[in-house]
Design a protein around this motif. Structure first.
Motif, mmCIF file in Angstrom:
data_model
loop_
_atom_site.group_PDB
_atom_site.id
_atom_site.type_symbol
_atom_site.label_atom_id
_atom_site.label_comp_id
_atom_site.label_asym_id
_atom_site.label_seq_id
_atom_site.Cartn_x
_atom_site.Cartn_y
_atom_site.Cartn_z
ATOM 1 N N GLN A 122 -15.357 1.344 0.750
ATOM 2 C CA GLN A 122 -13.979 1.785 0.641
ATOM 3 C C GLN A 122 -13.562 1.726 -0.833
ATOM 4 N N ILE A 158 -7.261 3.478 -0.666
ATOM 5 C CA ILE A 158 -6.133 2.569 -0.482
ATOM 6 C C ILE A 158 -5.441 2.405 -1.829
ATOM 7 N N LEU A 184 -2.500 0.708 -4.114
ATOM 8 C CA LEU A 184 -1.708 -0.526 -4.100
ATOM 9 C C LEU A 184 -0.760 -0.586 -5.290
ATOM 10 N N LYS A 197 1.093 7.639 -2.618
ATOM 11 C CA LYS A 197 0.612 8.385 -1.449
ATOM 12 C C LYS A 197 0.445 9.864 -1.775
ATOM 13 N N THR A 253 -16.368 -2.659 -1.445
ATOM 14 C CA THR A 253 -15.160 -2.044 -1.992
ATOM 15 C C THR A 253 -15.325 -1.766 -3.477
ATOM 16 N N ILE A 304 -7.937 -7.152 2.828
ATOM 17 C CA ILE A 304 -8.345 -5.760 3.015
ATOM 18 C C ILE A 304 -9.740 -5.510 2.439
ATOM 19 N N ASN A 363 0.825 -1.203 0.000
ATOM 20 C CA ASN A 363 0.000 0.000 0.000
ATOM 21 C C ASN A 363 0.864 1.259 0.000
ATOM 22 N N VAL A 400 -10.329 1.092 -3.496
ATOM 23 C CA VAL A 400 -8.982 0.549 -3.673
ATOM 24 C C VAL A 400 -8.523 0.863 -5.088
#
Length: 209
Positions: free
Chosen positions: A108, A138, A140, A125, A73, A67, A57, A110
């Motif tokens: 959420q 999130i 990945l 990030k 998701t 996760i 992540n 991803v």
């Protein structure tokens, strides 16, 4: 370039992406299955989408498919250097979450890169922390082999276009709605509004209770 011309180009681009997603979805549908709602139809149960993975992540932590457990998701594949589809999709998902109201915390998001060469955890990030994107996404990434493995599991295609540092990717732009057991529920198509996506998600949540 005038605002009118920009609007025309954006509309045409959205139509092309919508048609691509529609064709992808139709390739997975079973002819005998009826529609569950006006937005989503049952997908051929013999077609498996999703499965085990191990990736990294945006905080540098190794995570796996667990996760996805415990929450609905929205899984989306893209890359941080994407000039249009990826940021527009993330912005649309932000509006979808807002339209969920009291159910927003049950969903959420991803975001899995198709460009591990450039998308380090730090780059992911910084990208996801930029304005306009939903909080808490999130991100990945992983090795080329790990990314290829998860692309295969989700039946995603991604092909590199161009040379040097300014290459792009042509990739599947479908959003995969996964249930709290980590199983594929339905695609969220790009040619419907965030409000319609929220209604589809609510329908799936109700059907699962």
């Amino acid at each position: 370039m005038t605002k009118f011309r920009l609007a025309i180009i954006a509309a045409a681009f959205a139509l092309l992406i919508g048609l691509a997603g529609y064709n992808w979805y139709n390739s997975l549908k079973g002819g005998a299955n009826g529609a569950r709602s006006q937005y989503a139809s049952q997908v051929d149960p013999s077609v498996t989408i999703g499965g085990p993975f191990t990736l990294t992540n945006q905080d540098g932590q190794r995570v796996d498919q667990s996760i996805l457990n415990g929450k609905w998701t929205a899984v989306f594949f893209g890359y941080t250097y994407c000039p249009d589809v990826c940021p527009l999709t993330l912005q649309s998902l932000a509006r979808t979450k807002a339209a969920l109201g009291k159910d927003a915390d049950k969903l959420q998001i991803v975001f899995i890169t198709v460009d591990p060469e450039r998308d380090s955890p730090a780059n992911m990030k910084a990208y996801l922390a930029s304005g306009g994107f939903p909080p808490g996404v999130i991100g990945l990434t992983g090795s080329s082999e790990e990314i290829k493995s998860v692309e295969k599991a989700y039946r995603v295609t991604a092909s590199k276009s161009g040379d040097g540092d300014n290459y792009t990717y042509n990739h599947t732009a479908v959003i995969f709605l996964m249930n709290p057991k980590g199983q594929f529920d339905s695609p969220l198509m790009s040619d419907i509004t965030p409000q319609q996506s929220a209604e589809q998600i609510k329908d799936s949540m109700k059907a699962a209770t």
